[in-house]
Write a protein that holds these residues in place. Structure first.
Motif, PDB file in Angstrom:
ATOM      1  N   GLU A 220     -21.890 -28.129 -10.414  1.00 38.70           N
ATOM      2  CA  GLU A 220     -21.878 -29.333 -11.246  1.00 38.70           C
ATOM      3  C   GLU A 220     -22.660 -30.461 -10.587  1.00 38.70           C
ATOM      4  N   GLU A 221     -22.494 -30.593  -9.282  1.00 40.81           N
ATOM      5  CA  GLU A 221     -23.184 -31.674  -8.568  1.00 40.81           C
ATOM      6  C   GLU A 221     -24.703 -31.512  -8.611  1.00 40.81           C
ATOM      7  N   HIS A 222     -25.176 -30.273  -8.719  1.00 39.74           N
ATOM      8  CA  HIS A 222     -26.617 -30.007  -8.748  1.00 39.74           C
ATOM      9  C   HIS A 222     -27.094 -29.589 -10.143  1.00 39.74           C
ATOM     10  N   SER A 223     -26.282 -29.855 -11.145  1.00 38.55           N
ATOM     11  CA  SER A 223     -26.619 -29.415 -12.498  1.00 38.55           C
ATOM     12  C   SER A 223     -27.894 -30.062 -13.035  1.00 38.55           C
TER      13      SER A 223
ATOM     14  N   ARG B   5     -36.259 -22.862  -9.912  1.00 40.71           N
ATOM     15  CA  ARG B   5     -35.286 -23.768  -9.277  1.00 40.71           C
ATOM     16  C   ARG B   5     -33.858 -23.376  -9.657  1.00 40.71           C
ATOM     17  N   THR B   6     -33.670 -22.993 -10.905  1.00 42.67           N
ATOM     18  CA  THR B   6     -32.346 -22.520 -11.333  1.00 42.67           C
ATOM     19  C   THR B   6     -31.959 -21.251 -10.590  1.00 42.67           C
ATOM     20  N   TYR B   7     -32.881 -20.318 -10.510  1.00 40.60           N
ATOM     21  CA  TYR B   7     -32.610 -19.042  -9.828  1.00 40.60           C
ATOM     22  C   TYR B   7     -32.240 -19.276  -8.370  1.00 40.60           C
ATOM     23  N   ASN B   8     -33.017 -20.095  -7.684  1.00 41.80           N
ATOM     24  CA  ASN B   8     -32.750 -20.347  -6.266  1.00 41.80           C
ATOM     25  C   ASN B   8     -31.403 -21.029  -6.063  1.00 41.80           C
ATOM     26  N   LEU B   9     -31.076 -21.969  -6.932  1.00 45.31           N
ATOM     27  CA  LEU B   9     -29.792 -22.667  -6.812  1.00 45.31           C
ATOM     28  C   LEU B   9     -28.638 -21.703  -7.021  1.00 45.31           C
TER      29      LEU B   9
END
Length: 334
Positions: free
Chosen positions: A131-134, A193-197
């Motif tokens: 959530e914090e990095h959403s 970026r989504t994949y890495n996160l």
């Protein structure tokens, strides 16, 4: 008898159909949906193809190997899962209003229609961080969505499968990043970026997968249950028009952008988008926190083996049970 009632057990139904089609192509020509597929009771064992018997024998051996690796004897719940899938155990009883468990059931897991995962860092240490990095995911998703629509008109959701549309309704479509433990390289390249996160957060991804999901204006997903109680599903709100809703069991909620809404999809659930705008979420399936590491590995083995059988990567052999039976008949002069 495997029971498919409305949408309950739909995934297990296709599990059985696809397994039967790949594992025993000759037998599949006479397949009838109402026949017991994996029942190993004395009255039904003759109806199983040798390929199906081979599959379940390999499952039993694999569970033994998992137990040895984790140095545990406590694989009873996974073995019972397999027994129930084969029709040796009765269907589980519902554990709450709207709970519709199926053959794909692990005993003894907490049953709750909705879970507040971000409020429980001990069980879900990744949830609050997500959530914090959403914002990372939301911004990248919007960039790709706008760019794709400018390029093609239909955008990234144009290629969803017809089968999924039948299950979820014509207004629902998805872009899959992961399915059955395999990351879609092409789609992940669109969302690096989504994949890495997601990989950095060490989320305990379960066998179903990860996808971006779109709900078209004026559409919804009809009430259904997939029956699997050992997987929980989180929706990260990306674009949520006011008025959209999701119901699980007897409780109705909405999504919030940048927040997780998490449900147990073995409860009957449905969604609605009565607005003029599209609703977008990121869907993440992960293992139920009550499962042990060994149990997760056991369940993962079952589904991974299914995929290998489906793809033809497991050569055929005569089931050992058949060999023993034939040997006994020869000794008796039969």
């Amino acid at each position: 008898l495997l029971v498919i009632n409305n949408f309950m057990g739909i995934y297990f139904y296709y599990f059985c159909v696809s397994l039967l089609a790949i594992l025993g192509r000759r037998e599949a020509s006479s397949f009838q949906p109402t026949r017991p597929l994996f029942s190993l009771s004395s009255t039904a064992i003759a109806a199983l193809s040798p390929r199906q018997l081979q599959f379940w024998e390999d499952v039993d051996e694999g569970i033994d190997d998992v137990a040895k690796y984790y140095e545990t004897e406590d694989m009873v719940r996974v073995r019972d899962f397999c027994s129930r899938a084969k029709g040796e155990l009765p269907l589980p009883e519902p554990l709450g209003e709207g709970h519709l468990p199926s053959e794909e059931h692990v005993d003894g897991l907490t049953a709750r229609a909705f879970w507040d995962v971000a409020e429980d860092p001990d069980k879900f240490p990744w949830a609050r961080k997500l959530e914090e990095h959403s914002k990372v995911i939301i911004e990248e998703f919007e960039e790709v969505l706008v760019g794709q629509r400018q390029a093609s008109g239909d955008g990234i959701f144009a290629g969803d499968s017809a089968w999924q549309s039948k299950v979820m309704g014509g207004g629902w479509s998805a872009v899959r990043l992961q399915r059955l433990g395999v990351w879609n390289v092409e789609n992940c390249r669109m969302f690096p970026r989504t994949y890495n996160l997601l990989r950095e957060l060490d989320i305990p991804f379960a066998v179903r997968g990860v996808c971006f999901a779109r709900q078209a204006p004026g559409s919804g997903v009809a009430p259904h249950s997939d029956g699997r109680n050992f997987i929980l599903t989180s929706h990260l709100g990306l674009r949520v028009p006011e008025g959209c809703w999701i119901k699980s069991g007897n409780e109705e909620r909405t999504w919030e952008e940048g927040k997780l809404t998490t449900l147990d999809t073995s409860f009957e659930h449905s969604t609605g988008n009565p607005t003029d705008g599209e609703r977008h979420v990121l869907i993440i399936d992960f293992w139920h926190p009550d499962l042990t590491e060994a149990e997760r590995a056991g369940l993962e083995f079952v589904y991974d083996l299914r995929n290998k059988f489906e793809s033809g990567r497991v050569p055929f052999r005569q089931p050992r049970g058949n060999k023993r039976k034939n040997g006994d008949e020869e000794e008796k002069g039969l």
